[in-house]
Write a protein that holds these residues in place. Structure first.
Motif, PDB file in Angstrom:
ATOM      1  N   GLU A 186     -12.265 -60.389   8.497  1.00 55.92           N
ATOM      2  CA  GLU A 186     -11.844 -58.992   8.466  1.00 55.92           C
ATOM      3  C   GLU A 186     -12.545 -58.175   9.554  1.00 55.92           C
ATOM      4  OE1 GLU A 186      -9.293 -57.902   6.305  1.00 55.92           O
ATOM      5  OE2 GLU A 186      -9.223 -60.097   6.277  1.00 55.92           O
ATOM      6  N   ASN A 187     -13.796 -58.540   9.833  1.00 54.09           N
ATOM      7  CA  ASN A 187     -14.523 -57.816  10.877  1.00 54.09           C
ATOM      8  C   ASN A 187     -13.978 -58.163  12.259  1.00 54.09           C
ATOM      9  OD1 ASN A 187     -16.995 -55.991  11.229  1.00 54.09           O
ATOM     10  ND2 ASN A 187     -17.382 -57.607  12.716  1.00 54.09           N
ATOM     11  N   PHE A 188     -13.682 -59.447  12.501  1.00 52.16           N
ATOM     12  CA  PHE A 188     -13.078 -59.831  13.778  1.00 52.16           C
ATOM     13  C   PHE A 188     -11.716 -59.161  13.955  1.00 52.16           C
ATOM     14  CE2 PHE A 188     -15.729 -63.915  13.822  1.00 52.16           C
ATOM     15  CZ  PHE A 188     -16.561 -63.454  14.824  1.00 52.16           C
ATOM     16  N   ASP A 189     -10.980 -59.051  12.887  1.00 48.54           N
ATOM     17  CA  ASP A 189      -9.680 -58.376  12.928  1.00 48.54           C
ATOM     18  C   ASP A 189      -9.862 -56.940  13.420  1.00 48.54           C
ATOM     19  OD1 ASP A 189      -7.106 -57.491  12.583  1.00 48.54           O
ATOM     20  OD2 ASP A 189      -7.040 -57.813  10.422  1.00 48.54           O
ATOM     21  N   ASP A 216      -9.855 -55.474  25.155  1.00 45.16           N
ATOM     22  CA  ASP A 216     -10.281 -56.465  26.138  1.00 45.16           C
ATOM     23  C   ASP A 216     -11.060 -57.611  25.502  1.00 45.16           C
ATOM     24  OD1 ASP A 216     -12.452 -54.933  25.438  1.00 45.16           O
ATOM     25  OD2 ASP A 216     -13.148 -54.568  27.485  1.00 45.16           O
ATOM     26  N   LEU A 217     -11.122 -57.636  24.167  1.00 43.03           N
ATOM     27  CA  LEU A 217     -11.831 -58.708  23.458  1.00 43.03           C
ATOM     28  C   LEU A 217     -10.968 -59.965  23.401  1.00 43.03           C
ATOM     29  CD1 LEU A 217     -14.083 -59.885  21.673  1.00 43.03           C
ATOM     30  CD2 LEU A 217     -13.020 -58.733  19.709  1.00 43.03           C
ATOM     31  N   LEU A 218     -11.569 -61.089  23.776  1.00 45.12           N
ATOM     32  CA  LEU A 218     -10.922 -62.402  23.703  1.00 45.12           C
ATOM     33  C   LEU A 218     -11.816 -63.310  22.867  1.00 45.12           C
ATOM     34  CD1 LEU A 218     -10.366 -62.806  27.556  1.00 45.12           C
ATOM     35  CD2 LEU A 218      -8.805 -61.683  25.963  1.00 45.12           C
ATOM     36  N   ILE A 219     -11.210 -64.142  22.031  1.00 50.05           N
ATOM     37  CA  ILE A 219     -11.976 -65.100  21.233  1.00 50.05           C
ATOM     38  C   ILE A 219     -11.337 -66.473  21.417  1.00 50.05           C
ATOM     39  CG2 ILE A 219     -12.913 -65.654  18.964  1.00 50.05           C
ATOM     40  CD1 ILE A 219     -12.430 -62.788  18.104  1.00 50.05           C
ATOM     41  N   LYS A 234      -4.895 -71.681  16.518  1.00 54.48           N
ATOM     42  CA  LYS A 234      -3.864 -71.876  15.502  1.00 54.48           C
ATOM     43  C   LYS A 234      -4.423 -71.908  14.083  1.00 54.48           C
ATOM     44  CE  LYS A 234       0.292 -74.521  14.537  1.00 54.48           C
ATOM     45  NZ  LYS A 234       1.186 -75.612  14.990  1.00 54.48           N
ATOM     46  N   ILE A 235      -5.526 -72.636  13.876  1.00 52.69           N
ATOM     47  CA  ILE A 235      -6.031 -72.739  12.495  1.00 52.69           C
ATOM     48  C   ILE A 235      -7.103 -71.696  12.177  1.00 52.69           C
ATOM     49  CG2 ILE A 235      -5.542 -75.217  12.483  1.00 52.69           C
ATOM     50  CD1 ILE A 235      -8.616 -75.649  12.406  1.00 52.69           C
ATOM     51  N   LEU A 280      -5.465 -64.663  12.984  1.00 48.86           N
ATOM     52  CA  LEU A 280      -5.651 -63.638  14.024  1.00 48.86           C
ATOM     53  C   LEU A 280      -4.917 -63.972  15.316  1.00 48.86           C
ATOM     54  CD1 LEU A 280      -9.376 -62.608  13.470  1.00 48.86           C
ATOM     55  CD2 LEU A 280      -7.287 -61.644  12.503  1.00 48.86           C
ATOM     56  N   GLN A 281      -4.692 -65.247  15.593  1.00 49.21           N
ATOM     57  CA  GLN A 281      -3.877 -65.573  16.762  1.00 49.21           C
ATOM     58  C   GLN A 281      -2.445 -65.082  16.574  1.00 49.21           C
ATOM     59  OE1 GLN A 281      -2.149 -69.588  17.893  1.00 49.21           O
ATOM     60  NE2 GLN A 281      -3.789 -69.459  19.427  1.00 49.21           N
ATOM     61  N   LYS A 282      -1.920 -65.294  15.384  1.00 47.94           N
ATOM     62  CA  LYS A 282      -0.558 -64.846  15.098  1.00 47.94           C
ATOM     63  C   LYS A 282      -0.437 -63.335  15.227  1.00 47.94           C
ATOM     64  CE  LYS A 282       3.131 -65.327  11.643  1.00 47.94           C
ATOM     65  NZ  LYS A 282       3.487 -65.876  10.311  1.00 47.94           N
ATOM     66  N   LYS A 283      -1.499 -62.625  14.848  1.00 48.13           N
ATOM     67  CA  LYS A 283      -1.471 -61.163  14.874  1.00 48.13           C
ATOM     68  C   LYS A 283      -1.668 -60.598  16.276  1.00 48.13           C
ATOM     69  CE  LYS A 283      -3.476 -57.098  12.583  1.00 48.13           C
ATOM     70  NZ  LYS A 283      -4.424 -56.635  11.540  1.00 48.13           N
ATOM     71  N   TYR A 284      -2.568 -61.221  17.062  1.00 49.62           N
ATOM     72  CA  TYR A 284      -2.939 -60.634  18.352  1.00 49.62           C
ATOM     73  C   TYR A 284      -2.445 -61.426  19.566  1.00 49.62           C
ATOM     74  CZ  TYR A 284      -5.868 -57.513  15.642  1.00 49.62           C
ATOM     75  OH  TYR A 284      -6.299 -56.563  14.745  1.00 49.62           O
ATOM     76  N   GLY A 285      -1.869 -62.581  19.337  1.00 50.29           N
ATOM     77  CA  GLY A 285      -1.273 -63.325  20.435  1.00 50.29           C
ATOM     78  C   GLY A 285      -2.202 -64.350  21.066  1.00 50.29           C
TER      79      GLY A 285
END
Length: 814
Positions: free
Chosen positions: A497-500, A508-511, A518-519, A529-534
Motif C-alpha cells: 500500500e505504501n509503494f502504491d 518518476d519513481l521506477l521499481i 508480473k507477480i 502494481l505493474q498492472k496499475k502503473y504499467g
C-alpha cells in the motif's frame, strides 16, 4: 584524386566553400589529435621525472575518438574508461591544463573540475550538479558519468543511462517536470571499453541486457590487441571480438544488437561508421557495438612498465608503422579533391602539418607549466606561512636547534611536490614541544588546526549528500493510525500500500528487479502494481544482479528515482563491486559533482538455509561507505525509510526482515508521508539494568528475552539501531549507558562483523567505555552460515535463551 573523398558523405562535392569547411574540420581534428598525443607524451615524462605519481594515457586511440565526438550531442552521456582523453577534449569538457592538474592531484576544484584531485589521471567525468547539490540542466551540456578504474565496471551503469531515454520517451507526463534531463528521450548513451576488458563478466551481462532492453547505446571497443601485457589470444576465444559477438547480431526476425567493425586509423570510414551508428541508436533505439580494430598503444599500458618488455620486435615495428596519428597525417598529405580538370585541391602540405605539430607541442608544454605553477602556488604559500611561524618559534626557544633545522628543511626543498612535506615537519615539531608553553607555540597550533581542517575538507568531504535534500536533514514523521478502526494486516500489505502511494506521488519513481513486475515480487510487496502503473514503471529484469544495480545508477544519474530490488541479501554479493566501486564513492570521487540517489531494496536476516538467511553486515558496512545501510525491524519502519529516501537524494540499501512479511502490523493512514529518520536509534523498551543494542529480525528475539528477564526482576533497555550507516547521530546509546552501565550487543552477523563496528562506534566515538561497570559483551551468529531447518537456525543464530543466560551472567558478575 582520392576516390573515397567523393563518397565520404561529408558534403565536399559541392564546390569551394564546402571543401574549405571540410578542410578546416580535418585540420582542426588533426591539431586536436596532435595536442592529445603531446599531452600523453609529456604526461609520461612528468611521472618519470617524479612530479606525478602515476600515468595512464589515451595515445593511439585519438582518431576513432574524434569520429565518436562528432555525433555526441548535448544531453548525451558517456560511460567510459581511462583512454578517452581525445574524446573528452573533442567535446569540449577537458582541456590540457586541467588534464595536468589531475595528473598532479591538484585539490582545487577550479583547476581540476573532474574530481578535485581525488581520482588518478585520465579518470574523466563532467559536473552534473551545482555547488548546492541541485541538478544542472543536463540537456544543454555534454555529460559523462565519472570513470572508475575497475575494468568493465563502467558497463552496468551504461544500461541505466540508455534506458532513461526509453523511459522518458514512454512516460510523456515527465516532459514538463523533467525537461532538464531529457528531450523526449532522444539522448544516446556512449560506452567505451578496451578489448581485453570484454573478458569480464560485467561486459557480457551488460551486452545481453542491452540486447533484451533494446535501448540507445553506442558501445565502442578500442582494440589494440593487448590487455596490459596479455595479448588477445589469452583474453577470449575466436580471432576477433566481432566474431565472438556475432550471436547478438540483430536479424529481420529477431531483436539484437547492430555490430559494426572499422579500422581505427581510417578517418573517413570511422566518421561514416559513427554516423551510421548514431542513426540506428538514436532514431531506432537499437544498441550498437563498434569494434574499432588495428589500434596501437605507443607508450604501453601505463607508467608502471614498458611495453617493450612484452611486445615482440615485429609488433613494435608494426605499431610504429600503423600508428593512427601517423596514418591520419599520411592520408591528409595524400588527399586530393578535383572538381574540374584544371583544379586539384589538397587539405595541407607537409610544412603546414609540421607547423601544427610544433604549435601543438608548444601549447601543451605551456599549459603543463601553467598547471604545475597553479599546483605549486598554494603549497608554496602554506610553506612560507609555516616558515614565518617557525622563525618566530625559534626566537622563543633559541636553545632548541632542531627548530632552526626545521626551518632549513622547509627552505631547502627545491621542488615541493606535496603538502605532506610541510605538515610532517609541523606535526613533528608540535609533539617535540608538547611539554613547552609559549605564545609562539599557540600560534603554531592555531595555524596548524586551521590549515589541517582545510585540507581535510579538500580530501575527505562529500561522502554523502550536502544538499538541502540530504536525507539526514529530513525530520521524522510518525505513522498515523485510526484509533477506533485501525487495521492489522500482513507486513507485506503495509509495503504494498505504501509503494502504491509512492508511485502515485512520484511520477518518476521506477521499481524493478527479479520477479518484481508480473507477480509483484517474491513476497508480494508489489502485488498488482505493474498492472496499475504499467511496465515502464514496475518491471521485471533478468537474473543479473550487477546490471540491475547498474541500471539503477544510470537511471538515477539522469534524474529518475529507481528502487532496484536484489531478491535476497545473499545475492547482493554479485553486485557488491559495482555498489562499492561506483555508487558508494560517486559523490566523494567527484567532490559533489555527481549523485545517483538509487534505492536498493533487499531482504535478509532470519530464515533457513545457507543462501537465504544472510546477515553479512560487517562486509557491507565496510565496503559501502557512501551508501546508507538501513535495517528496519518491521515493514512500517521499512516503508518509512522508503518515504524518507524518496524525499531526499542519497543512495541507500534497505534490508527488509525476510521473516516479517506475514507478521501482522497496523496499517498507517498517512501512507507515503510518514518517515523513519535516518541515523537515529529508537529506544523500544525503557529499562535500568542493562542496555541491549540490536536491529532487524533479532529485535523480536531480544524483546522476547526481555519479557523473560522481567520475570526475575531484570529490566533491560532495548535500543533498535535502525540505521547502521549512518550510525546513532545523536549518540543515544551512550546516553543509555550512563544510566545502565552495562552493554550487550545482539547481532546475527558472524563474530567480529557488525558487532565490532557497533562496539567501536559506542565505546570510542560515544565514550561509552567510561560509563561501563562491566565488560561489553556481544552475542552473534556462529562463524558458518546457518544450515537449513529451524534447528539449524536455533543453533546457529542468537536465541532467546542465549540472551537471557548471557544477561544473567553479566548481572551476576557485576
Amino acid at each position: 584524386m582520392n576516390k573515397n573523398s567523393r563518397k565520404s558523405g561529408m558534403g565536399i562535392n559541392e564546390g569551394g566553400t564546402s571543401f574549405e569547411l571540410f578542410r578546416k574540420m580535418i585540420l582542426t581534428d588533426y591539431k586536436l589529435a596532435r595536442i592529445s598525443r603531446e599531452t600523453s607524451l609529456l604526461g609520461r615524462k612528468e611521472v618519470l621525472n617524479g612530479r606525478a605519481k602515476f600515468g595512464i594515457f589515451g595515445d593511439g586511440k585519438e582518431i576513432p575518438q574524434l569520429a565518436m565526438a562528432k555525433i555526441f550531442k548535448n544531453g548525451d552521456f558517456r560511460s567510459g574508461y581511462y583512454r578517452d582523453q581525445t574524446f573528452m577534449m573533442a567535446i569540449g569538457v577537458l582541456n590540457v591544463k586541467s588534464f595536468f592538474s589531475q595528473l598532479y592531484a591538484h585539490s582545487d576544484l577550479e583547476e581540476e573540475p573532474v574530481s578535485s584531485g581525488r581520482m588518478m589521471t585520465s579518470h574523466f567525468g563532467t559536473r552534473l550538479l551545482n555547488k548546492d547539490g541541485s541538478w544542472k540542466n543536463l540537456i544543454t551540456q555534454k555529460n559523462s558519468s565519472a570513470d572508475i578504474s575497475s575494468t568493465a565496471g563502467q558497463m552496468p551503469r551504461l544500461l541505466g543511462l540508455a534506458q532513461a531515454s526509453k523511459i522518458y520517451k514512454n512516460l510523456r507526463n515527465l516532459k514538463k517536470t523533467h525537461k532538464m534531463f531529457s528531450h523526449n528521450g532522444n539522448e544516446v548513451a556512449f560506452g567505451t571499453i578496451g578489448n581485453a576488458s570484454i573478458s569480464e563478466g560485467l561486459f557480457w551481462e551488460t551486452v545481453n541486457a542491452a540486447s533484451v532492453l533494446q535501448i540507445p547505446i553506442i558501445l565502442s571497443i578500442w582494440d589494440d590487441e593487448y590487455g596490459i601485457s596479455v595479448p588477445n589470444k589469452y583474453q577470449f576465444s575466436k580471432r576477433n571480438i566481432s566474431d565472438l559477438l556475432s550471436g547478438f547480431q540483430r536479424t529481420q526476425k529477431e531483436n539484437g544488437i547492430e555490430i559494426l567493425r572499422v579500422n581505427g586509423s581510417n578517418y573517413m570510414d570511422l566518421t561514416k561508421t559513427y554516423v551510421q551508428a548514431d542513426k540506428i541508436a538514436r532514431h531506432e533505439h537499437i544498441p550498437v557495438i563498434i569494434h574499432v580494430t588495428d589500434l596501437t598503444q605507443p607508450q604501453g599500458h601505463s607508467t608502471s612498465s614498458s611495453h617493450e618488455r612484452y611486445k615482440s620486435k615485429e609488433r613494435l615495428e608494426w605499431e610504429m608503422k600503423n600508428d593512427g596519428l601517423k596514418k591520419f597525417r599520411d592520408w591528409i598529405l595524400n588527399f586530393q579533391f578535383q572538381t574540374d580538370p584544371d583544379l586539384v585541391r589538397k587539405i595541407a602540405d607537409g610544412d603546414s602539418l609540421n607547423k601544427i605539430d610544433v604549435e601543438a607541442k608548444e601549447y601543451v608544454l605551456q599549459e603543463q607549466k601553467k598547471a604545475w605553477k597553479a599546483f605549486q602556488t598554494p603549497i608554496e604559500k602554506i610553506k612560507n606561512e609555516a616558515i614565518r611561524i617557525f622563525q618566530k618559534l625559534h626566537y622563543a626557544f633559541p636553545s632548541k636547534k632542531w627548530i632552526k633545522n626545521s626551518v632549513q628543511e622547509l627552505l631547502t626543498i627545491k621542488q615541493l611536490h606535496t603538502k605532506k612535506s610541510i605538515f610532517r615537519v609541523v606535526r613533528r615539531s608540535l609533539y617535540l614541544l608538547s611539554k613547552e608553553e609559549s605564545y609562539q607555540k599557540e600560534c603554531l597550533i592555531k595555524w596548524f588546526k586551521k590549515k589541517y581542517q582545510e585540507e581535510q575538507e579538500n580530501y575527505s568531504s562529500h561522502l554523502y549528500s550536502i544538499s538541502e535534500k540530504a536525507s539526514v536533514k529530513l525530520t521524522e514523521v510518525f505513522p498515523v493510525y485510526n484509533k477506533k478502526n485501525f487495521c492489522e494486516v500482513d507486513g507485506r500489505i503495509v509495503l504494498r500500500e505504501n509503494f502504491d502511494k509512492l508511485l502515485e506521488l512520484y511520477p518518476d519513481l521506477l521499481i524493478f528487479g527479479e520477479d518484481v513486475g508480473k507477480i509483484g515480487d517474491v513476497n508480494q510487496g508489489l502485488e498488482g502494481l505493474q498492472k496499475k502503473y504499467g511496465e515502464s514503471r514496475v518491471f521485471d529484469t533478468g537474473i543479473r544482479e550487477s546490471t540491475i544495480i547498474g541500471q539503477g545508477i544510470g537511471l538515477a544519474l539522469r534524474g529518475l528515482r529507481p528502487i532496484v530490488e536484489i531478491q535476497y541479501i545473499d545475492y547482493i554479493l554479485y553486485a557488491l563491486q559495482i555498489m562499492s566501486d561506483d555508487l558508494a564513492c560517486l559523490q566523494y570521487r567527484t567532490k559533489g559533482g555527481q549523485k545517483s540517489p538509487v534505492i536498493i531494496r533487499t531482504r535478509g536476516h532470519r530464515l533457513e538455509g545457507i543462501w537465504h538467511s544472510g546477515s553479512p553486515m560487517g562486509g557491507l558496512i565496510n565496503y559501502l561507505r557512501g551508501i546508507f545501510v538501513l535495517v528496519p525491524r518491521n515493514m512500517v519502519k521499512a516503508a518509512g525509510f522508503y518515504n524518507t529516501l524518496l524525499a531526499g537524494d542519497d543512495p541507500a540499501l534497505v534490508i527488509e526482515c525476510l521473516n516479517g512479511y506475514r507478521i501482522k502490523e497496523k496499517l498507517p493512514e498517512n501512507l507515503g508521508y510518514f518517515r523513519t529518520p535516518i541515523g537515529i536509534v529508537e529506544v523500544t523498551r525503557i529499562g535500568k539494568d542493562i542496555t541491549i543494542v540490536t536491529y532487524g529480525s533479532t529485535w523480536r528475539i531480544v524483546h522476547e528475552a526481555a519479557e523473560e528477564l522481567s520475570k526475575i526482576n531484570i529490566y533491560p533497555e532495548i535500543i533498535d539501531i535502525q540505521s547502521l550507516l549512518p550510525f546513532d547521530l545523536q549518540k543515544d546509546i551512550g546516553k543509555s549507558l550512563r544510566k545502565t552501565n552495562r552493554l550487550l550487543i545482539i547481532d546475527e552477523d558472524v563474530p567480529g562483523g557488525a558487532s565490532a563496528y557497533i562496539l567501536q562506534k559506542v565505546l570510542e566515538e560515544q565514550n561509552g567505555y567510561y560509563y561501563l561497570d562491566s565488560p561489553p559483551i556481544t552475542i552473534t551468529a556462529q562463524e558458518h552460515r546457518p544450515p537449513y531447518g529451524s534447528d539449524g537456525d536455533y543453533f546457529s543464530k542468537p536465541s532467546v535463551e542465549n540472551i537471557v543466560e548471557k544477561v544473567l551472567k553479566i548481572m551476576q558478575d557485576s
